[in-house]
Design a protein around this motif. Structure first.
Motif, short mmCIF file in Angstrom:
data_model
loop_
_atom_site.label_atom_id
_atom_site.label_comp_id
_atom_site.label_asym_id
_atom_site.label_seq_id
_atom_site.Cartn_x
_atom_site.Cartn_y
_atom_site.Cartn_z
N VAL A 80 0.82 -1.22 0.00
CA VAL A 80 0.00 0.00 0.00
C VAL A 80 0.85 1.27 0.00
O VAL A 80 0.32 2.38 0.00
N GLY A 81 2.16 1.13 0.00
CA GLY A 81 3.05 2.28 -0.04
C GLY A 81 4.49 1.81 -0.07
O GLY A 81 4.81 0.76 0.49
N VAL A 82 5.36 2.57 -0.73
CA VAL A 82 6.77 2.19 -0.87
C VAL A 82 7.64 3.25 -0.23
O VAL A 82 7.46 4.45 -0.46
N MET A 83 8.61 2.81 0.58
CA MET A 83 9.59 3.74 1.11
C MET A 83 10.67 4.00 0.06
O MET A 83 10.67 5.01 -0.61
N ASN A 84 11.60 3.05 -0.10
CA ASN A 84 12.72 3.26 -1.03
C ASN A 84 12.42 2.67 -2.40
O ASN A 84 12.11 1.48 -2.53
N GLN A 85 12.54 3.50 -3.43
CA GLN A 85 12.22 3.08 -4.79
C GLN A 85 13.29 2.19 -5.39
O GLN A 85 13.04 1.50 -6.38
N GLY A 86 14.48 2.18 -4.81
CA GLY A 86 15.50 1.20 -5.15
C GLY A 86 15.72 0.35 -3.92
O GLY A 86 15.74 0.86 -2.80
N ASP A 87 15.86 -0.97 -4.11
CA ASP A 87 15.90 -1.84 -2.93
C ASP A 87 17.20 -1.77 -2.15
O ASP A 87 17.33 -2.34 -1.07
N GLY A 88 18.20 -1.05 -2.68
CA GLY A 88 19.44 -0.86 -1.93
C GLY A 88 20.43 -1.99 -2.03
O GLY A 88 21.50 -1.95 -1.42
N ALA B 133 36.69 -15.74 -1.02
CA ALA B 133 35.85 -16.83 -1.52
C ALA B 133 34.96 -16.36 -2.66
O ALA B 133 34.49 -17.17 -3.46
N PHE B 134 34.71 -15.05 -2.73
CA PHE B 134 33.86 -14.45 -3.77
C PHE B 134 34.66 -13.41 -4.55
O PHE B 134 35.53 -12.73 -3.99
N ASP B 135 34.31 -13.27 -5.82
CA ASP B 135 34.81 -12.14 -6.59
C ASP B 135 33.98 -10.89 -6.28
O ASP B 135 34.51 -9.78 -6.25
N CYS B 136 32.70 -11.11 -6.08
CA CYS B 136 31.78 -10.04 -5.70
C CYS B 136 30.88 -10.57 -4.59
O CYS B 136 30.56 -11.76 -4.56
N ALA B 137 30.46 -9.69 -3.72
CA ALA B 137 29.55 -10.07 -2.65
C ALA B 137 28.35 -9.13 -2.64
O ALA B 137 28.45 -7.96 -3.04
N SER B 138 27.23 -9.65 -2.20
CA SER B 138 26.03 -8.81 -2.04
C SER B 138 26.20 -7.90 -0.84
O SER B 138 26.82 -8.27 0.17
N ALA B 139 25.66 -6.71 -0.95
CA ALA B 139 25.73 -5.74 0.14
C ALA B 139 24.53 -4.82 0.05
O ALA B 139 23.97 -4.61 -1.03
N MET B 140 24.12 -4.30 1.18
CA MET B 140 23.08 -3.27 1.19
C MET B 140 23.75 -1.90 1.28
O MET B 140 24.78 -1.74 1.94
N GLU B 141 23.15 -0.94 0.64
CA GLU B 141 23.71 0.41 0.63
C GLU B 141 23.95 0.93 2.05
O GLU B 141 24.93 1.62 2.31
N TRP B 142 23.02 0.59 2.95
CA TRP B 142 23.07 1.17 4.29
C TRP B 142 23.79 0.29 5.31
O TRP B 142 23.85 0.64 6.47
N ASN B 143 24.34 -0.84 4.87
CA ASN B 143 24.90 -1.75 5.87
C ASN B 143 26.25 -2.32 5.43
O ASN B 143 27.30 -1.75 5.73
N GLU B 144 26.24 -3.45 4.71
CA GLU B 144 27.48 -4.17 4.41
C GLU B 144 28.47 -3.34 3.61
O GLU B 144 29.69 -3.51 3.77
N GLU C 15 21.53 6.85 3.64
CA GLU C 15 21.38 5.99 2.46
C GLU C 15 19.90 5.74 2.15
O GLU C 15 19.49 5.74 0.98
N MET C 16 19.09 5.54 3.18
CA MET C 16 17.66 5.33 2.96
C MET C 16 17.02 6.56 2.33
O MET C 16 16.21 6.45 1.40
N CYS C 17 17.39 7.73 2.81
CA CYS C 17 16.81 8.95 2.25
C CYS C 17 17.19 9.11 0.78
O CYS C 17 16.37 9.57 -0.04
N ASP C 18 18.42 8.72 0.43
CA ASP C 18 18.83 8.77 -0.98
C ASP C 18 17.99 7.80 -1.83
O ASP C 18 17.60 8.12 -2.95
N LEU C 19 17.72 6.61 -1.28
CA LEU C 19 16.95 5.61 -2.02
C LEU C 19 15.47 5.99 -2.12
O LEU C 19 14.80 5.65 -3.10
#
Length: 378
Positions: A138-146, A209-220, A312-316
């Motif tokens: 019913v509503g979205v905060m961040n338009q990119g999932d980060g 162990a990884f060439d790339c790893a997943s990360a969140m904009e506001w955390n990892e 980071e959330m405000c940017d997203l």
């Protein structure tokens, strides 16, 4: 489990005691006729006061349980601000905020009425619906999932098109959908990439162990930089927006039955949440306060890191189509279609979702003028 509740609404009770006392002094020196008139006036005044007291009695608040997307952190500062600033109370709601986490199944909590609202991304909404839980956004905060990939420059990776044959850490069970859809948009087949399960940390990335790893904009992402890696020199960041992909992130979710039976409650949560985020993002002072609210709820948190998360959330929130419209909370059909398609391509869905059935726009559209305005810049 930490749970925070809104404070009860306090009513102000007005009294005419001083006036009654003054009237009693007048009665001593007045004639019986005047006494009768004064008594009558006092009776009317008392009756009026009684009516005033009755009208100022506390309004009963509707109790609501609201599940967050993860453990308490800056990602949820807007909800905590709505709680602490009284925005939910103004909507007639007594809200209990319940942290999420890897073992919290928000859809199941909604289905069992253990919670009335939750926060999840559109892909999770469609997977829950496929499992028979009729949730709607019913509503979205961040338009990119980060969600982004952090890649070591030593691997030679410069973009999504370079991931063929590389080892990519992803959070299986949903976190792989965005990256896999992004490589397809970049012209790489999903099966040409080695997708590896990643812990909820950057441990495997640090151990090569990884060439790339997943990360969140506001955390990892910030954990990597705190370890001494330099952006551009040691690592590069691959964002889904690099291939023009915007998958919405944290969204307010409830059951279809709640929408039908308690639309006022849905409107209250929607308005309160968006108002909370608008307030948090509107100034540096408010961003710090919002971060502090999360630390108050979970004292072991690092305040500086929570401020980073809030920024980071405000940017997203001010990204993708919302940045163009300068309005918070919008549910854009093309973005939701992209989320459903990503979930399908990642194998989270067995068949295409009915995208339009997964969200409702009337509550965002009904918000008071000005409360959706994005009044900050990234």
């Amino acid at each position: 489990m930490i749970a925070l509740k809104s404070r009860g609404r306090r009513a102000r009770v007005w009294t005419a005691a001083a006036m009654v006392g003054a009237a009693s002094l007048v009665l001593v020196s007045c004639s019986s006729d005047s006494s009768n008139e004064s008594a009558s006036a006092e009776s009317e005044s008392s009756s009026s006061d009684a009516e005033t007291d009755t009208s100022s009695e506390p309004t009963e608040l509707t109790k609501v349980t609201y599940v967050m997307p993860w453990v308490t952190q800056g990602e949820e500062a807007g909800q905590y601000a709505a709680l602490r600033n009284g925005y939910f109370e103004e909507e007639g709601l007594d809200v209990e905020i319940v942290p999420g986490g890897p073992d919290i199944r928000a859809g199941a909590l909604l289905a069992s009425d253990s919670a009335q609202f939750a926060t999840m991304n559109p892909a999770a909404i469609y997977t829950n619906r496929a499992e028979g839980i009729p949730v709607v956004g019913v509503g979205v905060m961040n338009q990119g999932d980060g969600l982004l990939l952090v890649c070591k420059t030593s691997t030679g990776i410069t973009g999504w098109q370079d991931l063929a044959g590389k080892k990519i850490g992803v959070w299986l069970g949903g976190g792989e959908a965005g990256p896999q859809a992004a490589v397809v948009k970049a012209g790489v087949a999903v099966d040409d990439v080695e997708w590896l399960p990643q812990k909820f940390s950057m441990e495997e990335f640090f151990q090569d162990a990884f060439d790339c790893a997943s990360a969140m904009e506001w955390n990892e992402k910030h954990i990597v930089y705190r370890e001494g890696y330099e952006p551009g020199k040691d690592v590069i960041e691959l964002r889904q927006s690099d291939v023009d992909q915007f998958l919405p992130g944290d969204s307010i979710v409830t059951l279809e039955s709640t929408v039908a039976e308690n639309p006022e409650m849905v409107q209250g949560i929607t308005t309160g949440t968006m108002r909370g985020w608008q307030w948090v993002c509107s100034s540096e002072e408010n961003r710090l306060a919002g971060a502090q609210y999360t630390v108050d709820a979970a004292p072991d948190l690092d305040l500086d890191l929570q401020v980073i998360q809030v920024n980071e959330m405000c940017d997203l929130i001010n990204s993708g189509p919302a940045a163009k419209d300068k309005l918070i909370g919008g549910l854009y059909p093309d973005s939701w279609q992209a989320s459903a398609d990503a979930a399908l391509s990642a194998g989270q869905l067995e068949e295409p979702a009915d995208v339009s059935a997964g969200f409702r726009t009337e509550f965002i559209d009904a918000m008071p003028d000005g409360l959706r305005d994005i009044n900050w810049t990234n």
